[in-house]
Design a protein around this motif. Structure first.
Motif, PDB file in Angstrom:
ATOM      1  N   ASP A  38       0.492  -1.285   0.059  1.00 22.90           N
ATOM      2  CA  ASP A  38      -0.032   0.009  -0.085  1.00 22.90           C
ATOM      3  C   ASP A  38       0.951   0.964  -0.048  1.00 22.90           C
ATOM      4  O   ASP A  38       1.596   1.379   1.375  1.00 22.90           O
ATOM      5  CB  ASP A  38      -0.728   0.036   1.109  1.00 22.90           C
ATOM      6  N   SER A  54       1.440   5.302  -0.932  1.00 21.92           N
ATOM      7  CA  SER A  54       0.426   6.551  -0.874  1.00 21.92           C
ATOM      8  C   SER A  54       1.153   7.721  -1.278  1.00 21.92           C
ATOM      9  O   SER A  54       2.691   7.349  -0.833  1.00 21.92           O
ATOM     10  CB  SER A  54       0.019   6.769   0.380  1.00 21.92           C
ATOM     11  N   GLU A  87       1.504  11.096  -1.100  1.00 21.83           N
ATOM     12  CA  GLU A  87       1.147  12.211  -0.044  1.00 21.83           C
ATOM     13  C   GLU A  87       0.982  13.129   0.002  1.00 21.83           C
ATOM     14  O   GLU A  87       0.578  14.419   0.599  1.00 21.83           O
ATOM     15  CB  GLU A  87       2.189  11.359   1.297  1.00 21.83           C
ATOM     16  N   ARG A 106      -9.387  11.552   4.847  1.00 20.35           N
ATOM     17  CA  ARG A 106      -8.039  10.936   4.806  1.00 20.35           C
ATOM     18  C   ARG A 106      -7.160  11.906   4.964  1.00 20.35           C
ATOM     19  O   ARG A 106      -5.837  11.722   5.507  1.00 20.35           O
ATOM     20  CB  ARG A 106      -7.693  10.064   3.913  1.00 20.35           C
ATOM     21  N   ASP A 125      -1.499  -3.207  -5.318  1.00 16.58           N
ATOM     22  CA  ASP A 125      -2.079  -2.738  -4.005  1.00 16.58           C
ATOM     23  C   ASP A 125      -3.516  -2.487  -3.354  1.00 16.58           C
ATOM     24  O   ASP A 125      -3.375  -2.930  -4.232  1.00 16.58           O
ATOM     25  CB  ASP A 125      -1.342  -1.212  -4.915  1.00 16.58           C
ATOM     26  N   ASP A 144      -4.888  -0.427  -2.102  1.00 14.02           N
ATOM     27  CA  ASP A 144      -5.877   0.276  -1.225  1.00 14.02           C
ATOM     28  C   ASP A 144      -4.832   1.506  -2.844  1.00 14.02           C
ATOM     29  O   ASP A 144      -4.595   2.384  -2.808  1.00 14.02           O
ATOM     30  CB  ASP A 144      -5.251   1.525  -0.259  1.00 14.02           C
ATOM     31  N   TYR A 174      -7.385   4.037  -3.909  1.00 14.75           N
ATOM     32  CA  TYR A 174      -8.023   5.203  -3.607  1.00 14.75           C
ATOM     33  C   TYR A 174      -6.768   6.093  -3.440  1.00 14.75           C
ATOM     34  O   TYR A 174      -6.257   7.445  -4.735  1.00 14.75           O
ATOM     35  CB  TYR A 174      -8.569   5.807  -2.807  1.00 14.75           C
ATOM     36  N   ASN A 175      -5.490   5.996  -2.937  1.00 16.78           N
ATOM     37  CA  ASN A 175      -4.532   6.942  -2.296  1.00 16.78           C
ATOM     38  C   ASN A 175      -3.318   7.141  -3.066  1.00 16.78           C
ATOM     39  O   ASN A 175      -2.320   7.860  -3.842  1.00 16.78           O
ATOM     40  CB  ASN A 175      -3.821   6.304  -0.974  1.00 16.78           C
ATOM     41  N   ASN A 176      -3.557   5.909  -4.444  1.00 22.48           N
ATOM     42  CA  ASN A 176      -2.625   6.315  -6.125  1.00 22.48           C
ATOM     43  C   ASN A 176      -2.382   7.183  -6.007  1.00 22.48           C
ATOM     44  O   ASN A 176      -1.388   7.290  -7.339  1.00 22.48           O
ATOM     45  CB  ASN A 176      -2.494   5.145  -6.287  1.00 22.48           C
ATOM     46  N   TYR A 189      -3.409  11.190  -7.789  1.00 25.93           N
ATOM     47  CA  TYR A 189      -2.846  12.985  -7.420  1.00 25.93           C
ATOM     48  C   TYR A 189      -3.458  13.764  -8.693  1.00 25.93           C
ATOM     49  O   TYR A 189      -2.879  13.366  -9.724  1.00 25.93           O
ATOM     50  CB  TYR A 189      -1.672  13.478  -6.338  1.00 25.93           C
ATOM     51  N   ARG A 221      -6.624  13.085  -6.030  1.00 30.84           N
ATOM     52  CA  ARG A 221      -7.729  11.830  -5.994  1.00 30.84           C
ATOM     53  C   ARG A 221      -8.821  11.760  -7.101  1.00 30.84           C
ATOM     54  O   ARG A 221      -9.008  12.516  -6.843  1.00 30.84           O
ATOM     55  CB  ARG A 221      -7.842  11.958  -3.960  1.00 30.84           C
TER      56      ARG A 221
END
Length: 776
Positions: free
Chosen positions: A581, A583, A585, A623, A737, A739, A741-743, A745, A747
């Motif tokens: 996972d 992300s 950030e 998140r 992976d 999750d 969703y956090n992959n 940008y 989001r």
């Protein structure tokens, strides 16, 4: 002052004046994995190399293994469903050690009423529990199973002392067997064959009520020598039902007496076709040996006739097999038999064959033998040329089980001969998988009793490749990274590392089959690349063909033959329960400060647009924290000066730069600082897709070593010629992976499974009136 020095100074100067356009929340507190180094070497976990097993993963220069030969005579009682047999075992002590006793495996004792398998069975009751379910959870089986050992003796009939310890038997020798000597002894036994559909198991019989006939798939039917090797000494771990078999190679001569109208398929080569086949069947058999399409040797009409007549006489089928680790057979008067010749790359011909009752047609006659041939070809390409003369697929009660040259497989049409796509692909997959087991572990002979993944995992990986080569869009269950995600993100209390003893594994299918197969596929496609992986994997198969590899031998060979340090990969995928996972950030956008007032105005406008988009994204999720507003660069830079003054300042600034610095600013590259966080704990390559303002895309892959100094987080700066509008990690879902969703940008909303179903199936809500009409 040289150019290199000037350029460095120029960069420092410009970076100091970068404009920040977009930023997410700062890194959260580092997670629990911060002090764990995935890049430490496996030296502490793996055994020290020695003269038997080299540090390269190859067999050492003094590697040895035992050899065991068998001569077996048995009778199959079709009235009582019972095996009676005797065997002569010749044990070759190739070890440097003196042996004062042998250990023999009695696997049928797992079915004895007082077995540890029943005693240690656990479970719960519910309102739908069957009688067999009750028998299992209470440990009270009504089946009289287990070996009845009638005697253990020397070849001249002298009794040998023996001690039975549940599924193992120790035979004490008259005098110790010295190194490089051999010893022969005899065992007589009998046991009851279980109804496989009622009691389960890796072999057994199926009773067909319609024509009152039996179909037998027989394995683990004789006492077999345990392995004695350089790692364990005697490998006499008890058989509880899950951890499969560790066996020595040897030569077999087996005579099986069965009803005269039975057709029998077995490990090895039939030695007496003239005694057991009709002239017409022998003629078809001869034709099949040069045919590249299946030839029916025993027809459905012949099998149906035998079902009705039921001969009372018997025939003895004689088989020989060289350099195999086990022996199994199938026998029934219901069998249809077809075969075809398959040319191996080394020029040898292998007979691909299938045995199946009429209940298996038309599915089995259409696909089975063709699938056997395809499997031999694909596996041989990736491992070693298939060395045995035959490969057999049998359809009966056992859904999937493997033995040298023969395997038992499920997948049956409806009674009217129709079948679904699910049944068809299930049958094809199980045949590929079980035929593939000829390579892992029947030839590359790993210890299944301890390490299920070394045969099931490696074989499932090769099954996935073989399915893909059978059909481009094949609906494989295991192998694709996306298919292991639900397991990887599950509750850790229900997950164990791959490197877990076979009898202790939780979620057996996911742990021993799915996860190692997926790991190897990711290693091949994403980490190493096919060229390096395929060479190393083939090297492992060739090094350890007809030998006993251990996990360390596989790990070390894959690194040795590819020139790739993979310890981080083995640590994460095989020794932990961490998941992938990763992300995005933070994203910060920079561009060189040209001091141009017009550009600064445009920058301010774009920054306001990005801030608006950023805040919309933040409002959709808990998140991400609301990110702070960025400094109004234009106002602070302009300082209230007029546009004419700003233009004059810009011209003055540009004239102060070197030619190299002016060129750099005019090219106007974009810089993006991306902060990545490892949430799942498993380090992996970082695959990132850039989508530019003009709609074009670019992919970049950062090797996993980017995490080597910090497992938890890192930042990296990317320079592009074009403006990026979005970033996305792992766009092709190749790293498992958990999750997505956090992959991305900015989001992006992730569609639910139902939304994906609607999209993929062009789904729309049905009209109630139309539904009513359809019912009528």
């Amino acid at each position: 002052m040289n150019i290199k020095y000037n350029y460095s100074n120029m960069l420092l100067f410009i970076v100091g004046m970068f404009i920040c356009f977009a930023s997410q929340n700062a890194f959260a507190q580092r997670d629990k994995n911060i002090n764990r180094s995935y890049f430490k070497q496996l030296d502490q976990e793996l055994p020290t190399p020695n003269v038997y097993r080299a540090g390269s993963g190859a067999p050492g220069h003094e590697y040895w293994q035992q050899k065991v030969d068998y001569k077996i005579q048995l009778t199959l009682d079709d009235e009582k469903q019972r095996i009676t047999g005797q065997e002569t075992i010749t044990y070759h002590n190739n070890s440097p050690n003196e042996l004062s006793y042998f250990w023999v495996q009695l696997d049928q004792n797992m079915r004895a009423k007082d077995s540890d398998t029943y005693k240690t069975s656990t479970g719960t009751l519910n309102e739908k529990t069957t009688l067999q379910g009750i028998a299992y959870v209470t440990g009270n089986s009504d089946f009289e199973g287990g070996f009845n050992i009638e005697g253990v003796m020397t070849t001249d009939g002298t009794k040998l002392p023996f001690t039975i310890n549940r599924t193992m038997m120790r035979v004490d020798l008259p005098t110790p067997l010295k190194a490089n000597e051999k010893y022969s002894f005899q065992i007589k036994w009998n046991y009851n064959i279980q109804d496989q559909l009622k009691y389960g198991g890796r072999s057994g019989y199926e009773y067909f009520e319609g024509d009152k006939n039996y179909l037998y798939e027989i394995a683990q039917f004789f006492p077999r020598m345990a392995v004695y090797d350089d790692v364990n000494g005697w490998l006499h771990k008890q058989f509880l039902g899950r951890g499969e078999f560790a066996l020595e190679f040897g030569d077999y001569e087996v005579e099986m007496t069965v009803p005269a109208d039975h057709i029998l398929g077995a490990t090895g080569v039939l030695q007496n076709p003239d005694e057991v086949l009709t002239p017409a069947q022998k003629e078809r058999w001869a034709k099949a040996q040069t045919s590249d399409i299946p030839v029916v040797i025993v027809t459905q009409d012949e099998a149906t006739k035998a079902e009705k007549n039921k001969a009372k006489e018997t025939k003895t089928w004689k088989f020989k097999a060289e350099n195999v680790r086990d022996f199994a057979f199938a026998s029934s008067r219901k069998f249809i038999w077809d075969a075809m010749a398959v040319k191996m790359p080394n020029g040898k011909t292998v007979m691909a064959m299938s045995y199946y009752p009429k209940e298996g047609n038309p599915l089995w006659g259409q696909y089975s033998t063709e699938v056997v041939a395809h499997t031999l070809e694909v596996y041989s390409k990736h491992t070693i040329d298939y060395p045995y003369p035959v490969a057999i697929s049998v359809h009966g009660p056992v859904w999937g089980m493997e033995y040298p040259m023969i395997c038992f497989n499920g997948g049956r049409p409806e009674t009217d001969g129709t079948y679904s796509e699910r049944i068809k692909y299930s049958m094809i997959s199980v045949i590929i998988h079980e035929v593939g087991h000829n390579f892992f572990p029947m030839i590359i002979n790993s210890d299944e009793r301890h390490w299920t993944w070394m045969d099931e995992g490696l074989n499932t990986f090769m099954q996935f490749i073989t399915e893909e080569e059978w059909q481009r869009d094949y609906p494989s269950r295991r192998g694709n990274a996306k298919d292991i995600v639900d397991y990887m993100k599950g509750e850790k209390a229900g997950i164990m590392p791959i490197m877990t003893d076979s009898e202790e594994i939780l979620q057996f299918g996911n742990n021993a089959y799915g996860k190692p197969a997926t790991a190897l596929n990711i290693l091949r496609e994403t980490v190493m690349g096919r060229e390096l992986f395929d060479y190393a994997f083939k090297e492992y198969a060739q090094r350890w063909a007809f030998k006993h590899p251990k996990p360390a031998d596989f790990f070390r060979t894959m690194e040795d033959a590819s020139g790739t340090d993979l310890d981080w990969f083995w640590w994460g995928w095989f020794y932990t329960t961490d998941n992938v996972d990763i992300s995005i950030e933070n994203v910060m956008f920079f561009e060189p400060n040209s001091a141009n007032a017009e550009i600064a105005k445009a920058t301010k406008k774009e920054q306001e647009s990005i801030t608006s988009q950023r805040n919309k994204t933040a409002l959709k999720t808990t998140r991400l924290e609301r990110r702070p507003q960025l400094k109004d660069f234009y106002n602070s830079y302009n300082g209230g000066v007029t546009e004419a003054e700003a233009k004059k300042n810009y011209e003055s600034y540009m004239s102060s730069l070197t030619d190299e610095e002016r060129t750099f600013i005019k090219d106007n590259p974009y810089f993006y600082q991306i902060d990545f966080k490892n949430i799942g704990g498993l380090v992996m390559p970082v695959i990132i897709e850039f989508t530019y303002a003009d709609g074009s895309k670019e992919m970049q892959k950062i090797p996993a070593e980017v995490w080597r100094k910090d497992n938890a987080m890192f930042s990296k700066v990317f320079m592009t010629k074009k403006k990026v509008v979005s970033f996305r990690l792992d766009p092709n879902l190749e790293t498992a992976d958990t999750d997505v969703y956090n992959n991305s940008y900015p989001r992006q909303e992730v569609p639910t499974r139902f939304e994906l179903y609607r999209r993929d199936n062009n789904y729309s809500s049905p009209n109630p009136m139309q539904m009513q009409k359809k019912k009528k």
